[in-house]
Design a protein around this motif. Structure first.
Motif, PDB file in Angstrom:
ATOM      1  N   CYS A  77       0.836  -1.198   0.000  1.00  0.00           N
ATOM      2  CA  CYS A  77       0.000   0.000   0.000  1.00  0.00           C
ATOM      3  C   CYS A  77       0.874   1.253   0.000  1.00  0.00           C
ATOM      4  O   CYS A  77       2.038   1.229   0.388  1.00  0.00           O
ATOM      5  N   ASP A  78       0.302   2.331  -0.444  1.00  0.00           N
ATOM      6  CA  ASP A  78       0.996   3.608  -0.585  1.00  0.00           C
ATOM      7  C   ASP A  78       1.585   4.059   0.757  1.00  0.00           C
ATOM      8  O   ASP A  78       0.898   4.074   1.777  1.00  0.00           O
ATOM      9  N   PHE A  79       2.854   4.414   0.752  1.00  0.00           N
ATOM     10  CA  PHE A  79       3.532   4.894   1.954  1.00  0.00           C
ATOM     11  C   PHE A  79       2.781   6.079   2.558  1.00  0.00           C
ATOM     12  O   PHE A  79       2.580   6.162   3.770  1.00  0.00           O
ATOM     13  N   MET A  80       2.343   7.012   1.708  1.00  0.00           N
ATOM     14  CA  MET A  80       1.687   8.208   2.202  1.00  0.00           C
ATOM     15  C   MET A  80       0.282   7.924   2.723  1.00  0.00           C
ATOM     16  O   MET A  80      -0.258   8.697   3.517  1.00  0.00           O
ATOM     17  N   LEU A  81      -0.330   6.812   2.334  1.00  0.00           N
ATOM     18  CA  LEU A  81      -1.612   6.411   2.905  1.00  0.00           C
ATOM     19  C   LEU A  81      -1.425   6.066   4.382  1.00  0.00           C
ATOM     20  O   LEU A  81      -2.258   6.409   5.228  1.00  0.00           O
ATOM     21  N   LEU A  82      -0.333   5.410   4.702  1.00  0.00           N
ATOM     22  CA  LEU A  82      -0.023   5.128   6.107  1.00  0.00           C
ATOM     23  C   LEU A  82       0.256   6.421   6.872  1.00  0.00           C
ATOM     24  O   LEU A  82      -0.187   6.590   8.012  1.00  0.00           O
ATOM     25  N   VAL A  83       0.983   7.345   6.250  1.00  0.00           N
ATOM     26  CA  VAL A  83       1.266   8.627   6.895  1.00  0.00           C
ATOM     27  C   VAL A  83      -0.035   9.366   7.202  1.00  0.00           C
ATOM     28  O   VAL A  83      -0.218   9.909   8.298  1.00  0.00           O
ATOM     29  N   GLU A  84      -0.960   9.398   6.246  1.00  0.00           N
ATOM     30  CA  GLU A  84      -2.241  10.067   6.454  1.00  0.00           C
ATOM     31  C   GLU A  84      -3.043   9.393   7.566  1.00  0.00           C
ATOM     32  O   GLU A  84      -3.705  10.062   8.369  1.00  0.00           O
ATOM     33  N   THR A  85      -2.973   8.077   7.658  1.00  0.00           N
ATOM     34  CA  THR A  85      -3.659   7.355   8.715  1.00  0.00           C
ATOM     35  C   THR A  85      -3.092   7.711  10.080  1.00  0.00           C
ATOM     36  O   THR A  85      -3.834   7.893  11.054  1.00  0.00           O
ATOM     37  N   VAL A  86      -1.782   7.834  10.153  1.00  0.00           N
ATOM     38  CA  VAL A  86      -1.125   8.262  11.400  1.00  0.00           C
ATOM     39  C   VAL A  86      -1.570   9.675  11.777  1.00  0.00           C
ATOM     40  O   VAL A  86      -1.871   9.965  12.932  1.00  0.00           O
ATOM     41  N   ARG A  87      -1.608  10.563  10.787  1.00  0.00           N
ATOM     42  CA  ARG A  87      -2.042  11.937  11.034  1.00  0.00           C
ATOM     43  C   ARG A  87      -3.470  11.967  11.584  1.00  0.00           C
ATOM     44  O   ARG A  87      -3.764  12.658  12.561  1.00  0.00           O
ATOM     45  N   GLN A  88      -4.358  11.189  10.948  1.00  0.00           N
ATOM     46  CA  GLN A  88      -5.746  11.157  11.396  1.00  0.00           C
ATOM     47  C   GLN A  88      -5.869  10.604  12.813  1.00  0.00           C
ATOM     48  O   GLN A  88      -6.680  11.094  13.620  1.00  0.00           O
ATOM     49  N   ALA A  89      -5.076   9.600  13.141  1.00  0.00           N
ATOM     50  CA  ALA A  89      -5.140   9.002  14.482  1.00  0.00           C
ATOM     51  C   ALA A  89      -4.767  10.021  15.557  1.00  0.00           C
ATOM     52  O   ALA A  89      -5.417  10.088  16.613  1.00  0.00           O
ATOM     53  N   GLY A  90      -3.731  10.830  15.306  1.00  0.00           N
ATOM     54  CA  GLY A  90      -3.332  11.838  16.284  1.00  0.00           C
ATOM     55  C   GLY A  90      -4.418  12.872  16.507  1.00  0.00           C
ATOM     56  O   GLY A  90      -4.705  13.272  17.643  1.00  0.00           O
ATOM     57  N   ILE A  91      -5.054  13.313  15.440  1.00  0.00           N
ATOM     58  CA  ILE A  91      -6.120  14.315  15.545  1.00  0.00           C
ATOM     59  C   ILE A  91      -7.333  13.728  16.265  1.00  0.00           C
ATOM     60  O   ILE A  91      -7.904  14.339  17.178  1.00  0.00           O
ATOM     61  N   PHE A  92      -7.729  12.519  15.872  1.00  0.00           N
ATOM     62  CA  PHE A  92      -8.908  11.895  16.467  1.00  0.00           C
ATOM     63  C   PHE A  92      -8.745  11.663  17.965  1.00  0.00           C
ATOM     64  O   PHE A  92      -9.644  11.977  18.764  1.00  0.00           O
ATOM     65  N   LEU A  93      -7.617  11.112  18.376  1.00  0.00           N
ATOM     66  CA  LEU A  93      -7.402  10.832  19.793  1.00  0.00           C
ATOM     67  C   LEU A  93      -7.380  12.120  20.616  1.00  0.00           C
ATOM     68  O   LEU A  93      -7.833  12.139  21.768  1.00  0.00           O
ATOM     69  N   SER A  94      -6.863  13.196  20.034  1.00  0.00           N
ATOM     70  CA  SER A  94      -6.842  14.484  20.740  1.00  0.00           C
ATOM     71  C   SER A  94      -8.263  14.971  21.023  1.00  0.00           C
ATOM     72  O   SER A  94      -8.576  15.438  22.120  1.00  0.00           O
ATOM     73  N   HIS A  95      -9.134  14.873  20.019  1.00  0.00           N
ATOM     74  CA  HIS A  95     -10.517  15.307  20.192  1.00  0.00           C
ATOM     75  C   HIS A  95     -11.309  14.347  21.094  1.00  0.00           C
ATOM     76  O   HIS A  95     -12.010  14.789  22.007  1.00  0.00           O
ATOM     77  N   ARG A  96     -11.179  13.060  20.837  1.00  0.00           N
ATOM     78  CA  ARG A  96     -12.038  12.066  21.496  1.00  0.00           C
ATOM     79  C   ARG A  96     -11.656  11.805  22.943  1.00  0.00           C
ATOM     80  O   ARG A  96     -12.521  11.643  23.809  1.00  0.00           O
ATOM     81  N   TYR A  97     -10.364  11.769  23.243  1.00  0.00           N
ATOM     82  CA  TYR A  97      -9.939  11.341  24.574  1.00  0.00           C
ATOM     83  C   TYR A  97      -9.163  12.393  25.362  1.00  0.00           C
ATOM     84  O   TYR A  97      -8.874  12.179  26.536  1.00  0.00           O
ATOM     85  N   HIS A  98      -8.810  13.523  24.731  1.00  0.00           N
ATOM     86  CA  HIS A  98      -8.074  14.560  25.444  1.00  0.00           C
ATOM     87  C   HIS A  98      -8.784  15.907  25.418  1.00  0.00           C
ATOM     88  O   HIS A  98      -8.166  16.949  25.662  1.00  0.00           O
ATOM     89  N   ASP A  99     -10.060  15.877  25.124  1.00  0.00           N
ATOM     90  CA  ASP A  99     -10.936  17.054  25.260  1.00  0.00           C
ATOM     91  C   ASP A  99     -10.484  18.264  24.458  1.00  0.00           C
ATOM     92  O   ASP A  99     -10.726  19.407  24.853  1.00  0.00           O
ATOM     93  N   VAL A 100      -9.811  18.051  23.340  1.00  0.00           N
ATOM     94  CA  VAL A 100      -9.461  19.173  22.462  1.00  0.00           C
ATOM     95  C   VAL A 100     -10.711  19.554  21.667  1.00  0.00           C
ATOM     96  O   VAL A 100     -11.270  18.718  20.958  1.00  0.00           O
ATOM     97  N   PRO A 101     -11.179  20.803  21.777  1.00  0.00           N
ATOM     98  CA  PRO A 101     -12.418  21.193  21.091  1.00  0.00           C
ATOM     99  C   PRO A 101     -12.278  21.167  19.572  1.00  0.00           C
ATOM    100  O   PRO A 101     -11.200  21.441  19.030  1.00  0.00           O
ATOM    101  N   LEU A 102     -13.368  20.833  18.900  1.00  0.00           N
ATOM    102  CA  LEU A 102     -13.401  20.960  17.450  1.00  0.00           C
ATOM    103  C   LEU A 102     -13.241  22.429  17.088  1.00  0.00           C
ATOM    104  O   LEU A 102     -13.761  23.314  17.783  1.00  0.00           O
TER     105      LEU A 102
END
Length: 320
Positions: A77-102
């Motif tokens: 699979c595309d290397f940058m697809l993994l990079v984008e998945t990592v990026r999304q995981a960091g953003i999601f966890l910040s909002h969902r579990y660390h109370d970072v407002p949208l």
């Protein structure tokens, strides 16, 4: 040697984590708002569970093919697809579990990805279910209510098999602070370049609409060390992939894609196996960005993106 009670606890914990991984759902994606995407088709995360203190398991489904992320020539699979998945995981966890407002702004300071088992990432007859085992590291001393700093260290698995490791460092600030930061950045602008008028996919006459590097204009050619190369970054705010939603600066993912392409050009087209990048300042949309690559004696490629004398980002890549 650990006490018997501790060993039993470790065994129990690993058993619970294994069960949690097996229980992750891949049936539907999470809300696009939590990964800062305008289109639902650009969301790759599907689920997440708490696995311990600041430890989380994130499920993702990687498509076999994608308008922007397509399989490597090696079949993985595309290397940058993994990079984008990592990026999304960091953003999601910040909002969902660390109370970072949208609505808060994420500034990525660093992002790295190293593939250890390319065969596990080989594209097959269906989408690839991926599990990210994430440890969130935050500064000691309590949280600043107006700022969130974190590093997300990730182990990436497919079918229980570790295939890569990644890390992303991020600073999150509110709109007021972001506005001040951007105002200071714009004050440092240099001479503007001609506006982008081409439709996406026409950069430098390239047939591939993902290609973001242009040749250096003849008038700007200069002597470079042996093996070193230089390009101009093609920034097109109308591109449906790199500008999936409006941005007031050069997106970090566009810079990383430029680094990937520069590394491949420098090494004869080999696929990336690792990329370690650091971001310094924002890149402005109306200024030329120079992308440089230079091979090293140990087989790596050193990369940089500069604008008007300012270093926007640097990276070190290794290709297969």
């Amino acid at each position: 040697m650990l006490p018997v009670e501790t060993l039993a606890h470790v065994g129990s914990l690993e058993s619970l984590i294994r069960e949690a991984k097996e229980g992750l759902s891949f049936d539907r994606t999470i809300s696009r708002r939590f990964v800062h995407r305008a289109s639902v088709t650009e969301v790759f995360l599907t689920d997440a569970v708490v696995a311990g203190a600041d430890r989380f398991l994130v499920g993702a489904q990687l498509p076999r093919n994608h308008a922007l992320y397509r399989p490597e020539t090696t079949g993985q699979c595309d290397f940058m697809l993994l990079v984008e998945t990592v990026r999304q995981a960091g953003i999601f966890l910040s909002h969902r579990y660390h109370d970072v407002p949208l609505g808060h702004h994420f500034i990525f300071k660093a992002l790295s990805l190293r593939i250890s088992d390319p065969a596990a990432l080989r594209v097959g007859c269906g989408p690839l279910p991926v599990v990210l085992d994430v440890k969130v590291v935050t500064p000691a001393g309590g949280r600043n209510p107006r700022r969130f700093d974190a590093r997300f260290d990730m182990v990436i698995e497919v079918g229980g098999r570790e295939c890569a490791r990644a890390s992303a460092g991020v600073v999150v600030i509110d709109g007021t602070r972001y506005g001040r930061l951007r105002q200071r950045g714009r004050a440092a602008e240099t001479a503007p370049v001609e506006p982008v008028t081409s439709a996406y996919g026409t950069a430098a006459g390239a047939d591939d609409d993902r290609y973001v590097l242009r040749p250096v204009p003849a008038a700007e050619e200069r002597t470079r060390p042996a093996g070193a190369r230089e390009w101009r970054l093609h920034v097109d705010p109308a591109h449906p992939g790199y500008f999936e939603h409006p941005s007031d600066h050069v997106p970090g993912m566009l810079l990383l894609e430029a680094f990937r392409q520069a590394a491949r050009e420098t090494t004869g087209g080999a696929a990336l196996t690792s990329l370690d990048a650091d971001f310094a300042v924002f890149g402005e949309l109306a200024e030329a960005v120079a992308v440089e690559a230079a091979p090293t004696e140990d087989g790596r490629v050193r990369l940089s993106a500069t604008q008007g004398g300012r270093v926007l980002a640097t990276a070190v890549a290794r290709c297969a």
